[in-house]
Enzyme design. Structure first.
Site, PDB file in Angstrom:
ATOM      1  N   HIS A  81       0.819  -1.217   0.000  1.00 26.05           N
ATOM      2  CA  HIS A  81       0.000   0.000   0.000  1.00 26.05           C
ATOM      3  C   HIS A  81       0.848   1.259   0.000  1.00 26.05           C
ATOM      4  O   HIS A  81       0.345   2.349  -0.226  1.00 26.05           O
ATOM      5  CB  HIS A  81      -1.012  -0.002   1.155  1.00 26.05           C
ATOM      6  CG  HIS A  81      -0.448   0.198   2.515  1.00 26.05           C
ATOM      7  ND1 HIS A  81      -0.072  -0.852   3.325  1.00 26.05           N
ATOM      8  CD2 HIS A  81      -0.217   1.318   3.238  1.00 26.05           C
ATOM      9  CE1 HIS A  81       0.361  -0.383   4.484  1.00 26.05           C
ATOM     10  NE2 HIS A  81       0.285   0.934   4.455  1.00 26.05           N
ATOM     11  N   ASP A 128       0.194  -7.611   1.387  1.00 27.10           N
ATOM     12  CA  ASP A 128       0.657  -6.228   1.511  1.00 27.10           C
ATOM     13  C   ASP A 128       2.187  -6.202   1.569  1.00 27.10           C
ATOM     14  O   ASP A 128       2.791  -5.930   2.601  1.00 27.10           O
ATOM     15  CB  ASP A 128       0.045  -5.602   2.770  1.00 27.10           C
ATOM     16  CG  ASP A 128       0.224  -4.091   2.823  1.00 27.10           C
ATOM     17  OD1 ASP A 128       0.600  -3.499   1.793  1.00 27.10           O
ATOM     18  OD2 ASP A 128      -0.014  -3.510   3.906  1.00 27.10           O
ATOM     19  N   SER A 224       4.256   2.510   8.111  1.00 23.44           N
ATOM     20  CA  SER A 224       3.975   1.473   7.112  1.00 23.44           C
ATOM     21  C   SER A 224       5.205   1.062   6.335  1.00 23.44           C
ATOM     22  O   SER A 224       6.025   1.902   5.942  1.00 23.44           O
ATOM     23  CB  SER A 224       2.932   1.971   6.118  1.00 23.44           C
ATOM     24  OG  SER A 224       1.645   1.832   6.614  1.00 23.44           O
TER      25      SER A 224
END
Length: 279
Positions: A81, A128, A224
């Protein structure tokens, strides 16, 4: 089922999720942040220079920010992402204050080559995982590669193991930008069944979760793609997770933090990153 937040914008799916990759810096000018007042992470401590030689900061198209880890001298591991739709990755290696480009060991490399897992699903935050290929190998003081899991560790849960996560992500729900200083926090891996109680069937075997100690320790927006590592008996750190998502109730809400389980993607990394996996 709790709504979820991808640790790196708003995605509308079965439950509401927000893309944490698009969190913007506190100031638009990086240089002014050299004098910014330090803020506290959600638990944890300041890293010392060179403590995390594999840690990478990724500026995404000049506006978003994610973490990453150097897994080969020319390959960075991060979250899908973070990489999906990104054209330019400005990678900062050997960094302590992410905005101080005068740091002695800082390497800044720009890449336009991101490879997102072909089966990445934003709706369920499945697969992911992504890599960023650098135009040339990197090396230098304070810059090094993190170890990946061995083949024999496929299927290992790591339940109850103390793990360490690092990054420049937001330090509380009340701040609007990332932390200038690199931080880290120690957390405990929990059974996926415990994590599933908070997030439902979105928690599959390809994910790994940690306890956030009632919201006092964990990851937040901007973390992230960063590494979750464990120190093995030989003293070397192995990356077992990639920062992926948390609860939309907030980073300090007390719900578990979720990561992509690296050991489930070793064949993919061999093929796409050109790494050699230990037996």
């Amino acid at each position: 089922m709790k709504a979820i937040i991808a640790c790196c914008l708003l995605l509308v799916v079965t439950s509401q999720a927000a893309d944490w990759a698009k969190v913007k810096p506190v100031y638009r000018s990086r240089h002014t942040l050299r004098h910014a007042v330090r803020s506290k992470i959600i638990g944890g401590d300041f890293a010392t220079p060179g403590q995390f030689p594999y840690q990478v900061g990724l500026f995404l198209d000049g506006s978003g920010f994610c973490g990453g880890s150097l897994i080969k001298d020319d390959v960075i591991l991060t979250a899908a992402h973070c990489a999906q739709g990104t054209r330019t990755f400005e990678a900062h290696l050997g960094a302590q204050n992410i905005y101080d480009e005068t740091e002695a060991n800082r390497l800044i490399v720009t890449s336009t080559t991101g490879v997102v897992h072909e089966n990445y699903q934003a709706s369920s935050i499945n697969n992911d995982i992504a890599i960023v290929k650098l135009p040339a190998p990197v090396a230098g003081n304070g810059v090094g590669v993190v170890r990946l899991p061995a083949g024999i560790q496929v299927g290992e849960t790591f339940n109850g193991v103390s793990a360490r996560v690092s990054g420049w992500g937001r330090t509380s729900d009340s701040v609007s930008g990332i932390s200038p200083e690199l931080k880290f926090v120690d957390v405990t891996v929990i059974d996926n069944s415990v994590c599933r109680a908070s997030y439902g069937n979105i928690i599959t075997d390809t994910k790994i979760c940690v306890d956030t100690l009632g919201g006092t320790a964990g990851t937040c927006n901007g973390d992230s793609g960063g590494p979750l590592v464990v120190q093995e008996v030989d003293g070397i750190y192995t990356e077992i997770g990639i920062v992926s998502f948390g609860s939309s109730a907030g980073c300090e809400s007390g719900y578990p933090a979720a990561f992509t389980r690296v050991s489930e993607y070793l064949p993919w990394l061999e093929t796409n990153a050109g790494v050699t996996i230990r037996p």
